[in-house]
Design a protein around this motif. Structure first.
Motif, short mmCIF file in Angstrom:
data_model
loop_
_atom_site.label_atom_id
_atom_site.label_comp_id
_atom_site.label_asym_id
_atom_site.label_seq_id
_atom_site.Cartn_x
_atom_site.Cartn_y
_atom_site.Cartn_z
N LYS A 863 31.99 27.23 29.84
CA LYS A 863 33.29 27.56 30.42
C LYS A 863 33.13 28.78 31.32
O LYS A 863 32.49 29.76 30.95
CB LYS A 863 34.31 27.88 29.33
CG LYS A 863 34.43 26.82 28.24
CD LYS A 863 35.38 27.28 27.15
CE LYS A 863 35.44 26.27 26.01
NZ LYS A 863 36.37 26.72 24.93
N VAL A 864 33.72 28.71 32.51
CA VAL A 864 33.71 29.84 33.44
C VAL A 864 35.16 30.12 33.83
O VAL A 864 35.88 29.21 34.28
CB VAL A 864 32.88 29.56 34.69
CG1 VAL A 864 32.83 30.80 35.57
CG2 VAL A 864 31.46 29.13 34.31
N TYR A 865 35.61 31.35 33.65
CA TYR A 865 36.99 31.74 33.91
C TYR A 865 37.05 32.65 35.14
O TYR A 865 36.22 33.54 35.32
CB TYR A 865 37.57 32.48 32.71
CG TYR A 865 37.62 31.65 31.46
CD1 TYR A 865 38.72 30.86 31.16
CD2 TYR A 865 36.54 31.65 30.57
CE1 TYR A 865 38.75 30.09 30.01
CE2 TYR A 865 36.58 30.89 29.41
CZ TYR A 865 37.69 30.10 29.13
OH TYR A 865 37.72 29.34 28.01
N ASP A 866 38.07 32.41 35.97
CA ASP A 866 38.31 33.23 37.17
C ASP A 866 37.05 33.34 38.03
O ASP A 866 36.54 34.43 38.28
CB ASP A 866 38.82 34.61 36.76
CG ASP A 866 39.37 35.40 37.94
OD1 ASP A 866 39.63 34.79 39.00
OD2 ASP A 866 39.51 36.63 37.81
N ILE A 867 36.57 32.20 38.46
CA ILE A 867 35.32 32.14 39.21
C ILE A 867 35.37 33.02 40.46
O ILE A 867 34.38 33.66 40.84
CB ILE A 867 35.01 30.68 39.59
CG1 ILE A 867 34.77 29.86 38.31
CG2 ILE A 867 33.81 30.59 40.52
CD1 ILE A 867 34.61 28.38 38.56
N LEU A 868 36.53 33.09 41.12
CA LEU A 868 36.66 33.84 42.36
C LEU A 868 37.02 35.31 42.14
O LEU A 868 37.05 36.09 43.09
CB LEU A 868 37.72 33.20 43.26
CG LEU A 868 37.48 31.73 43.62
CD1 LEU A 868 38.64 31.20 44.47
CD2 LEU A 868 36.16 31.57 44.36
N GLY A 869 37.30 35.70 40.88
CA GLY A 869 37.58 37.10 40.57
C GLY A 869 38.85 37.63 41.20
O GLY A 869 38.89 38.77 41.67
N GLN A 870 39.93 36.84 41.20
CA GLN A 870 41.17 37.26 41.86
C GLN A 870 42.37 37.35 40.91
O GLN A 870 43.51 37.43 41.34
CB GLN A 870 41.51 36.29 43.01
CG GLN A 870 40.48 36.27 44.11
CD GLN A 870 40.92 35.41 45.29
OE1 GLN A 870 42.09 35.07 45.43
NE2 GLN A 870 39.96 35.05 46.13
N ARG A 871 42.14 37.34 39.62
CA ARG A 871 43.25 37.40 38.66
C ARG A 871 43.96 38.74 38.76
O ARG A 871 43.34 39.79 38.91
CB ARG A 871 42.74 37.20 37.24
CG ARG A 871 43.84 37.17 36.18
CD ARG A 871 43.24 37.27 34.79
NE ARG A 871 42.34 36.16 34.52
CZ ARG A 871 42.72 35.02 33.95
NH1 ARG A 871 43.98 34.85 33.61
NH2 ARG A 871 41.84 34.07 33.71
N ASN A 872 45.31 38.74 38.63
CA ASN A 872 46.08 39.98 38.60
C ASN A 872 47.28 39.81 37.68
O ASN A 872 47.61 38.69 37.27
CB ASN A 872 46.53 40.40 40.01
CG ASN A 872 47.39 39.33 40.68
OD1 ASN A 872 48.48 39.02 40.20
ND2 ASN A 872 46.89 38.76 41.78
N SER A 873 47.92 40.93 37.36
CA SER A 873 49.08 40.90 36.48
C SER A 873 50.12 41.88 37.00
O SER A 873 50.00 43.09 36.84
CB SER A 873 48.68 41.29 35.05
OG SER A 873 49.80 41.39 34.21
N ILE A 874 51.14 41.34 37.69
CA ILE A 874 52.20 42.15 38.31
C ILE A 874 53.55 41.67 37.82
O ILE A 874 53.80 40.47 37.74
CB ILE A 874 52.11 42.07 39.85
CG1 ILE A 874 50.80 42.70 40.33
CG2 ILE A 874 53.30 42.78 40.49
CD1 ILE A 874 50.59 42.59 41.81
N ARG A 875 54.44 42.61 37.48
CA ARG A 875 55.77 42.27 36.99
C ARG A 875 56.82 43.14 37.66
O ARG A 875 56.56 44.30 37.97
CB ARG A 875 55.84 42.46 35.47
CG ARG A 875 54.77 41.72 34.71
CD ARG A 875 54.73 42.13 33.26
NE ARG A 875 53.55 41.60 32.59
CZ ARG A 875 53.20 41.91 31.34
NH1 ARG A 875 53.94 42.73 30.64
NH2 ARG A 875 52.11 41.38 30.80
#
Length: 938
Positions: A863-875
């Protein structure tokens, strides 16, 4: 024999034959009803079995009005079995003889399995979504997931269901409070344990159910409480024996996952043992200490967690059952937080920019237990004891800059601080319910409920801070070095009595209901603040002295009564429950340090009407309308009239003059399901308004940029929302269209520098999904769009709108040799946020798995998660005082290689797992082989 004699003989033989024939017509009759609401149940399956060997003799279904009359071929001893989907099967012994050829069994009451299961409707392909009355049902096999997926992975694919970053589940905007397994509670009030640990491949149906509280369902008298739960039905082949799995995985940057689960299901009994450990934010439980302690990091950031727990539900049928759970969990959380806030004033604006670095550790032990005893057909006893122990340790570094709203964005203040906090907490509570029905007066009943609770929390904190001020003629600096010693404890008790009285013939379904509830709570808070003395001329370094201005010893007593009268009408097509309650409450407070802060006794009186209406428009179409009112008491922090100066730039002080808030809530819901086309529709509108709402009142110092917040009661807080869900397959059943739409508006109130601001928040959401499913691959495309408009009466020129948009495409391919390939890619974009918070990102995950060994019990996966490395968390948060954008740190790209072994041992009844494979995946009939109606296995 002459003609007349022959005729006489013939008539004698004929009449004798008729008499014997009539005598031979043995019958049993009665009426089948719902045990909870006394509604007649149509189409109930009634089977007559031989008492000797349980062989089938004859059968019939109940009529639309719930009645039945079953002819029996001969006298004897029998067992009548009454079964209906969603209800527990009832058995009645029947003895027929020539002396008693007919038996009227009277009312046969079927107890609900806590969910209203949908009837089986289709042979071949099970419907993906079915709606009926208070239940939305999803067929688990219709939503394909990767091998070794858990229930949370399934939830993220369901229309109308949302799972946030903390694992909180909502359906149609309502939070899921419990998970049931085959109608039985699973780890009580913590849905995460089931959603993050139970594997998808054991689930047959997932049902979202709106239901009354445990007390209301047991007594039949509405108590104004309601909950939304999820029931998971287990596949038949998994209900008799042992099964479970063991998983381990390791990957890049030291990321790991490990877990094990063991289940033993035997008849209606369940025992589950589970354990897990990971550093991939897969927190398989709820950190119960997160809300009771001053956790600096909250529930965000990157978490390492460990947990172990046991859940059980055992007994003899429904007459006597014992259940409960006990668990231990530990979490370590690292949080980085960035904040941009716009504070709204009548004639100006200020801006706040903050950076926080936090580390939290929490440990919890908790136990929840249940005992249900149906002493006999007239008496029921239920007991629920609970306990919990929580430990917490938190550390943080904070820095913040406040600037003015002018073009130059002039500096107002800067602060930085170190904060440390340790806490322990204990809770103990119990609830006892007794319900009695009268044999000589069907429909009459009464119940008695008693409850007690105790809570104790101790916290020690240390704050060291520096503050710089820029708006004075000369820049100035101040420091803070303080210790806090906080202790809050409370105990409360309550009792409730209910009475149900039928009006006239109980078969007409008219009832009067009465109830009275008394509650008392005694709340105590000792908050002692000590200044650390560092001046060598006055005291030795690190000596402390108590600051009485910032300390208090507060006691609050609260009493509440609720006297309710209602009328309930039950018919085959509709039922309604309408009534009114008088709700007086009183409170008084004293301060043991400063008597000037004492609050004399105050009494508030509210009238709370309620309505519950259900109308069955057809077999699969229904309308539901609900209204209720209830009060809520202010918290201890909102009441204490002592300043919290742990941050001198953000001082908080309670208001002991606060009154309880009273909320009015309304909902109307329409369901429709077409069995032929498998088309499902659910539409809902809801809203509410609050009198004496408790809101924040903030005063800002233009010189220092500091703020002082207190609380007050206001009117004008309200909200309204509407939603529409539509799901239908196309003609060939391989394609499925799902749509979920929601529109909402809320009006909140705040006070800034004494000026009222009404802040409106409008949201419009659309989620549209198109899926293709076959035996060799499935694919789904889901698009989403959210428009939000934030308005405020104080500065209408500063109204702001934001757009969130995106889509997800996922595909799974089922190759020969038991190889599964899967990938999903999600695009998300936003516009209208503060500078630096508008984002566009692609989140790409991929997985390849290989199943092997007998029954494909072993799986190895990459399993590979967030392959492109662009995850963010904004609220974004909108209140009556400010608009705020917050960003938290998230996990970077990582990969895992995992190994999972599934095992089961069902003895002589062990199912052949391969016969349930549909191609190389999951459970279900093979291609071209029709399953049982409703998609069950054949």
């Amino acid at each position: 024999m002459n003609k007349r004699g022959f005729i006489a003989l013939f008539l004698c033989i004929f009449l004798s034959t008729i008499a014997q024939s009539v005598a031979a017509q043995f019958t049993i009759s009665g009426i089948v009803k719902d045990k909870n609401d006394n509604l007649p149940l149509p189409q109930v399956s009634i089977r007559l079995l031989s008492a000797k060997d349980s062989t089938f003799v004859t059968g019939i279904s109940s009529k639309d009005n719930g009645t039945f009359s079953l002819k029996v071929p001969k006298a004897g001893n029998y067992i009548a079995a009454f079964s209906f989907l969603g209800y527990r099967t009832a058995y009645e012994p029947v003895q027929l003889s020539k002396g008693q050829p007919r038996r009227n069994l009277g009312d046969i009451l079927l107890g609900s399995n806590d969910v209203l299961l949908q009837e089986a409707v289709v042979v071949g392909k099970a419907p993906e979504v079915v709606v009926k009355e208070d239940t939305v049902e999803f067929n688990a096999d219709s939503y394909k997931t990767q091998p070794n997926s858990v229930v949370e992975d399934l939830l993220k694919k369901l229309p109308g269901v949302e799972v946030d970053s903390e694992g909180k589940i909502t359906h149609a905007g309502k939070e899921i409070t419990k998970i049931l397994v085959d109608g039985k509670e699973f780890f009580s009030d913590d849905p995460k344990v089931a959603t993050k640990n139970l594997p998808v491949d054991i689930i047959e149906k997932l049902q979202v159910v709106d239901r009354k509280s445990d007390l209301a369902r047991l007594t039949g008298v509405d108590d104004g409480e309601e909950e939304t739960v999820i029931n998971l039905t287990i596949k038949e082949g998994m209900k008799h024996g042992w099964f479970g799995n063991v998983t381990g995985g390791y990957g890049l940057d030291g990321r790991y996952e490990a877990g094990a689960m063991l289940n033993h299901f035997f008849g209606d009994n369940q025992v589950t043992i589970l354990a897990g450990s990971n550093n991939t934010n897969n927190m398989g439980f709820t950190d119960m200490g997160g809300s009771r302690f001053r956790r600096f990091g909250g529930m965000n950031g990157i978490n390492t967690s460990h947990n172990v727990g046991v859940n059980f539900n055992v007994g003899k049928g429904d007459a006597f059952r014992v259940g409960g759970d006990i668990s231990y969990n530990n979490s370590n959380r690292d949080v980085l937080k960035r904040t941009e806030r716009q504070n709204m004033f009548e004639d100006s604006t200020s801006y706040y920019s903050g950076y926080n670095k936090m580390k939290d550790n929490g440990q919890n032990i908790r136990g929840n237990f249940r005992l249900h005893w149906e002493i006999d057909s007239l008496n029921t006893l239920e007991f629920r004891p609970r306990f919990s122990v929580a430990l917490s340790k938190s550390d943080s570094y904070d820095s913040a800059l406040t600037t003015a709203g002018n073009i130059a964005r002039s500096k107002v203040n800067f602060s930085e601080s170190d904060n440390h906090n340790k806490g322990t907490g204990y809770d103990l509570s119990g609830e006892l319910i007794y319900n009695h029905k009268f044999r000589n007066r069907p429909g009459r009943s009464f119940s008695i409920q008693a409850q007690y609770s105790y809570s104790d929390t101790k916290e020690d904190g240390w704050t060291k801070a520096r503050y710089e001020y820029y708006m004075f003629d000369k820049d100035s600096t101040s420091t803070l070095d303080q210790i806090d010693d906080d202790h809050t404890w409370s105990n409360g008790y309550g009792a409730r009595f209910t009475w149900t009285e039928p009006l006239g013939d109980v078969k007409k379904g008219r009832f009067l209901t009465f109830s009275y509830r008394f509650q008392a709570s005694f709340n105590n808070a000792d908050k002692y603040t000590y200044d650390i003395l560092t001046d060598p001329l006055n005291a030795a370094t690190n000596d402390t002295v108590r600051n009485d201005e910032l300390s208090n010893s507060f006691r609050n007593d609260y009493y509440s009564h609720r006297a309710q009268i209602g009328f309930k009408q039950v018919t085959a097509n509709y039922t309604y429950d309408i009534g009114v309650a008088a709700v007086p409450s009183s409170s008084q407070s004293i301060d043991l340090i400063n008597s000037d802060r004492n609050i004399p006794k105050r009494t508030v009186f509210n009238v709370a009407p309620y309505l519950r209406y259900r109308y069955k428009m057809g077999k699969q179409r229904s309308l539901r309308i609900d209204y209720r009112g209830y009060s809520s008491q202010p918290s201890m922090n909102q009441l204490q009239p002592v300043e919290d100066r742990s941050d001198p730039l953000r001082i908080v002080v309670g208001n002991p003059e606060l009154k309880p808030a009273f909320q009015n809530w309304f909902r109307a819901r329409f369901n429709d399901y077409d069995e032929k086309t498998q088309r499902a529709i659910m539409a809902m509108v809801n809203g509410g308004f609050t009198t004496n709402s408790i809101i924040s009142e903030t005063t800002y110092d233009s010189k220092t940029g500091g703020q002082r917040t207190t609380y007050r009661n206001v009117n004008g807080v309200w909200n309204a929302a509407g939603m529409f869900m539509y799901s239908t397959p196309f003609r060939n059943k391989h394609w499925q269209l799902n749509s979920f739409s929601r529109v909402s508006y809320s009006n909140s109130v705040g006070y800034n520098n004494g000026v009222r601001n009404d802040a409106g928040s409008f949201n419009a959401v659309e989620n549209l999904g198109l899926a293709f499913r076959s035996d060799y691959f499935d694919a789904e495309l889901r698009g989403n769009y959210r428009y939000a408009l934030a308005t405020n009466s104080m500065q209408s020129r500063n109204d702001q709108s934001t757009h969130n948009y995106g889509g997800t495409f996922n595909v799974n391919g089922y190759l020969p040799w038991s190889i599964t390939l899967g990938t999903d890619i999600t695009y998300s974009g936003s516009a209208g946020y503060s500078a630096g918070y508008n984002t566009e990102s692609w989140l790409w995950n991929a997985q390849a798995s290989y199943q092997f060994l007998k029954g494909k019990n072993a799986t190895i996966a990459l399993k590979v998660y967030d392959i492109l490395g662009q995850r963010n968390s904004i609220r974004r948060t909108v209140t009556g005082n400010y608009i705020q954008d917050v960003e938290y740190n998230t996990l970077d790209t990582y990969g895992l290689i995992t190994f999972t072994y599934r095992f089961n041992t069902f003895g002589d009844k062990k199912p052949d797992m391969d016969r349930f494979d549909r191609g190389p995946r999951g459970y279900g009939p093979p291609p071209g082989h029709p399953g049982r109606p409703g998609g069950r296995r054949w």
